[in-house]
Structures are given as C-alpha cells and as structure tokens.
Design an enzyme around this catalytic site. Sequence first.
Site, PDB file in Angstrom:
ATOM      1  N   LYS A  50      16.415  -3.178  -2.381  1.00 46.84           N
ATOM      2  CA  LYS A  50      16.869  -3.053  -0.988  1.00 46.84           C
ATOM      3  C   LYS A  50      17.278  -4.392  -0.366  1.00 46.84           C
ATOM      4  O   LYS A  50      18.070  -4.423   0.559  1.00 46.84           O
ATOM      5  CB  LYS A  50      15.780  -2.388  -0.128  1.00 46.84           C
ATOM      6  CG  LYS A  50      15.601  -0.901  -0.418  1.00 46.84           C
ATOM      7  CD  LYS A  50      14.540  -0.291   0.490  1.00 46.84           C
ATOM      8  CE  LYS A  50      14.428   1.197   0.287  1.00 46.84           C
ATOM      9  NZ  LYS A  50      13.440   1.812   1.185  1.00 46.84           N
ATOM     10  N   ASP A  86      16.219   4.631   6.662  1.00 48.34           N
ATOM     11  CA  ASP A  86      14.768   4.883   6.745  1.00 48.34           C
ATOM     12  C   ASP A  86      14.335   4.830   8.205  1.00 48.34           C
ATOM     13  O   ASP A  86      13.529   5.645   8.669  1.00 48.34           O
ATOM     14  CB  ASP A  86      13.981   3.792   5.996  1.00 48.34           C
ATOM     15  CG  ASP A  86      14.010   3.992   4.485  1.00 48.34           C
ATOM     16  OD1 ASP A  86      14.218   5.132   4.044  1.00 48.34           O
ATOM     17  OD2 ASP A  86      13.836   2.993   3.766  1.00 48.34           O
TER      18      ASP A  86
HETATM   19  P1  NAD Z   1       5.703  -2.142   0.010  1.00 49.20           P
HETATM   20  O1  NAD Z   1       5.096  -2.495  -1.291  1.00 49.20           O
HETATM   21  O2  NAD Z   1       6.973  -2.812   0.440  1.00 49.20           O
HETATM   22  O3  NAD Z   1       4.633  -2.415   1.189  1.00 49.20           O
HETATM   23  C1  NAD Z   1       3.349  -1.872   1.203  1.00 49.20           C
HETATM   24  C2  NAD Z   1       2.479  -2.743   2.116  1.00 49.20           C
HETATM   25  O4  NAD Z   1       1.231  -2.084   2.300  1.00 49.20           O
HETATM   26  C3  NAD Z   1       2.162  -4.131   1.541  1.00 49.20           C
HETATM   27  O5  NAD Z   1       2.397  -5.098   2.544  1.00 49.20           O
HETATM   28  C4  NAD Z   1       0.674  -4.040   1.155  1.00 49.20           C
HETATM   29  O6  NAD Z   1       0.004  -5.272   1.281  1.00 49.20           O
HETATM   30  C5  NAD Z   1       0.175  -3.036   2.172  1.00 49.20           C
HETATM   31  N1  NAD Z   1      -1.036  -2.301   1.793  1.00 49.20           N
HETATM   32  C6  NAD Z   1      -1.313  -1.719   0.601  1.00 49.20           C
HETATM   33  N2  NAD Z   1      -2.484  -1.041   0.684  1.00 49.20           N
HETATM   34  C7  NAD Z   1      -2.938  -1.193   1.959  1.00 49.20           C
HETATM   35  C8  NAD Z   1      -4.086  -0.725   2.654  1.00 49.20           C
HETATM   36  N3  NAD Z   1      -4.999   0.053   2.051  1.00 49.20           N
HETATM   37  N4  NAD Z   1      -4.225  -1.078   3.950  1.00 49.20           N
HETATM   38  C9  NAD Z   1      -3.308  -1.863   4.568  1.00 49.20           C
HETATM   39  N5  NAD Z   1      -2.196  -2.327   3.960  1.00 49.20           N
HETATM   40  C10 NAD Z   1      -2.021  -2.001   2.668  1.00 49.20           C
HETATM   41  O7  NAD Z   1       5.874  -0.551  -0.031  1.00 49.20           O
HETATM   42  P2  NAD Z   1       6.841   0.309   0.905  1.00 49.20           P
HETATM   43  O8  NAD Z   1       8.203   0.348   0.310  1.00 49.20           O
HETATM   44  O9  NAD Z   1       6.676  -0.179   2.294  1.00 49.20           O
HETATM   45  O10 NAD Z   1       6.235   1.777   0.723  1.00 49.20           O
HETATM   46  C11 NAD Z   1       4.999   2.152   1.313  1.00 49.20           C
HETATM   47  C12 NAD Z   1       4.864   3.664   1.269  1.00 49.20           C
HETATM   48  O11 NAD Z   1       5.880   4.258   2.061  1.00 49.20           O
HETATM   49  C13 NAD Z   1       5.031   4.262  -0.137  1.00 49.20           C
HETATM   50  O12 NAD Z   1       4.054   5.244  -0.303  1.00 49.20           O
HETATM   51  C14 NAD Z   1       6.400   4.910  -0.095  1.00 49.20           C
HETATM   52  O13 NAD Z   1       6.486   6.042  -0.941  1.00 49.20           O
HETATM   53  C15 NAD Z   1       6.454   5.338   1.369  1.00 49.20           C
HETATM   54  N6  NAD Z   1       7.844   5.525   1.873  1.00 49.20           N
HETATM   55  C16 NAD Z   1       8.148   6.713   2.424  1.00 49.20           C
HETATM   56  C17 NAD Z   1       9.430   6.938   2.915  1.00 49.20           C
HETATM   57  C18 NAD Z   1       9.794   8.274   3.503  1.00 49.20           C
HETATM   58  O14 NAD Z   1      10.992   8.554   3.603  1.00 49.20           O
HETATM   59  N7  NAD Z   1       8.832   9.087   3.927  1.00 49.20           N
HETATM   60  C19 NAD Z   1      10.396   5.909   2.855  1.00 49.20           C
HETATM   61  C20 NAD Z   1      10.017   4.672   2.307  1.00 49.20           C
HETATM   62  C21 NAD Z   1       8.725   4.487   1.802  1.00 49.20           C
END
Ligand code: NAD
Length: 269
Positions: A50, A86
């Site tokens: 991205k 998003d």
């Molecule tokens: P990412 O890796 O970019 O970021 C995740 C963040 O969460 C990191 O900063 C990490 O340190 C933090 N983290 C992890 N576990 C944690 C906890 N227990 N408490 C607090 N912080 C925590 O990932 P992302 O791309 O942001 O994706 C995150 C989630 O969002 C995934 O499950 C993904 O499938 C979901 N998502 C959903 C949609 C949708 O359309 N519904 C779109 C994008 C991402």
Amino acid sequence: MTEGTALGLHYSYELLDTDLLPEGAQALPRLLAEAQRSGYAGLNITYPCKQAVIPLLDTLSPEADALQSVNTVVFAGTQRIGYNTDCWGFAENLRRGLADAIRQRVVLVGAGGAGSAVGYAVLQWGARTLQIHDLDPQRALALAARLSTQFPNCGVTATGDLESALAHADGLIHASPMGMAKLPGLPVPAQFLRPPLWVADVVYVPLVTQLLAQARAAGCRTLDGGGMAVFQAAKAFELFTGIKPDAERMLTGFNARMRLNNPAAVPPP
Ligand code: NAD
C-alpha cells in the site's frame, strides 16, 4: 465479480499474489505496467504494497495523500491515480450502522494501516477527541502526531492507559489484528466494555469477534468489520467502472458467504 455480472458488465477480477512470485513485492512495477498495458481499469492493492505503490503513481486522492496509503489504483489513459477506499468504507459503515451514536470521545486500538484509515474517517465523521492505543507506543505516538496535524481542531493523543481512556469514551474502534480467526483473543479487557460505549471492529474474519461478542453481552451497541470490507470494495468498483454498485446487495451476498463458512459467527438476516 458477482456484482459486475448482476449489473450486466463484462467484469473480470483477477488475483495477482506477489507471495507466489520469485521477486515478491519487487514485482509491483512490472505488474502495474502489465495490467495497464493489458487494458485493466485498475488494481486493488493490499498488504504489503500500500505504501510501495505510491512512487509508481501520478496522482493521489486527498485521502490517499493524507494517509500515504493506497488500496485502489485507477488507470486513466496513461495516468495512474491512487485512492484509499478503506477510509471511505469505514466511514460508510459508521454512517449506516451508528448514524445517531454520540462520537465526541473515541478510543482507537491499533495504529497500523487500518488504524490510520479509520482514525482519519472517525475524525471526519465528527469525533472531537481521539485517544490512540497500540502495543507499540511509538506507532500510537506517530499516528497521533500525523492526525493532529491533519485535524488541528481535534484533540488527538496517544494513550497507554486504556482503562481510563475507555472510562470516559463514547466509542471504541478496534483496528489491530487481535481477534482474527488466526489470532484469537481480546484486545481490550472485557470489564472495560460497558454501555453506553459503542464498539466497532475492523476485523471481519470472523464477523463476530470475541470483542464484539463480549461487548454485546455487556449491552454495548456494536458494528462488525464486514461493512467496511464491502463498502471499500463498492467504492473501488465505482472508481473502476464509473457505475455505482448496489452496496446493499453486495453486503447481503458477503454475509451469506460468511454464514456458509461459519454459521455461528454471523447473525441471521
Ligand atoms: P498493521 O500490521 O498495519 O497494524 C496493526 C497494528 O496493531 C500494529 O501497529 C500493532 O502494533 C498493533 N497491535 C497488534 N496487536 C495489538 C493489540 N493486542 N493491542 C494493541 N495494538 C496491537 O495491520 P493492519 O493492516 O492495520 O490490519 C489490522 C487489522 O485490520 C487486520 O485484522 C486486517 O484484516 C483488518 N482490516 C480490515 C479491513 C476491512 O475492510 N474490514 C481493512 C483493512 C484491514
């Protein structure tokens, strides 16, 4: 695909998985050039490309520019335009599912790619304060600094104290991977969930995460991540085709597929 067929379009949607290519994400410039040459209307872009795709584009939409994250590329002649749907998808999910919710004080858990998009969306939606929590405090601080610059009239801060942040919050948005089928668990202790707090999750596999199940059991209003997944796709469809799809029909189809995969995890229609 299904929506394209329903609208009578000759619509083809192919998966290009960089994990299956010997050069991995390094293949991005080549894949973009080949797709553009072959007459594709555009591409959806996901993890881990991205940000890497941005130098390969000519223009960014205001959201993509603000977030420095692109999930949709549209080819317009020789031009390549980057969008972030998003953000739009989450905002649309909020507008439909929590339209009348109080949104003065919101807590966001997870400051990665999804957290950036939904943080931006909830501040556009009217939140006055946003407290951001992440397992990695530097990520929470960095996102708070960025959003503070973009929304100077709002109070955006990082917090390590979830209990006191939630004690005074109207809403909680969860945007970490915790709760996904492959990463089960609760990102927030259950005792912090109490009405009138509303709880929105971006995780959508499963649709009813442990967080949403606990929040519902405590009597909180909840919003699952399925709407965001569907509405970001609906917006991308519109950008590719110029035609507004039937987002309700897409959501119904998505929920039906999720129910087939896991009947227990989807509320009946
Ligand atoms: P990412 O890796 O970019 O970021 C995740 C963040 O969460 C990191 O900063 C990490 O340190 C933090 N983290 C992890 N576990 C944690 C906890 N227990 N408490 C607090 N912080 C925590 O990932 P992302 O791309 O942001 O994706 C995150 C989630 O969002 C995934 O499950 C993904 O499938 C979901 N998502 C959903 C949609 C949708 O359309 N519904 C779109 C994008 C991402």
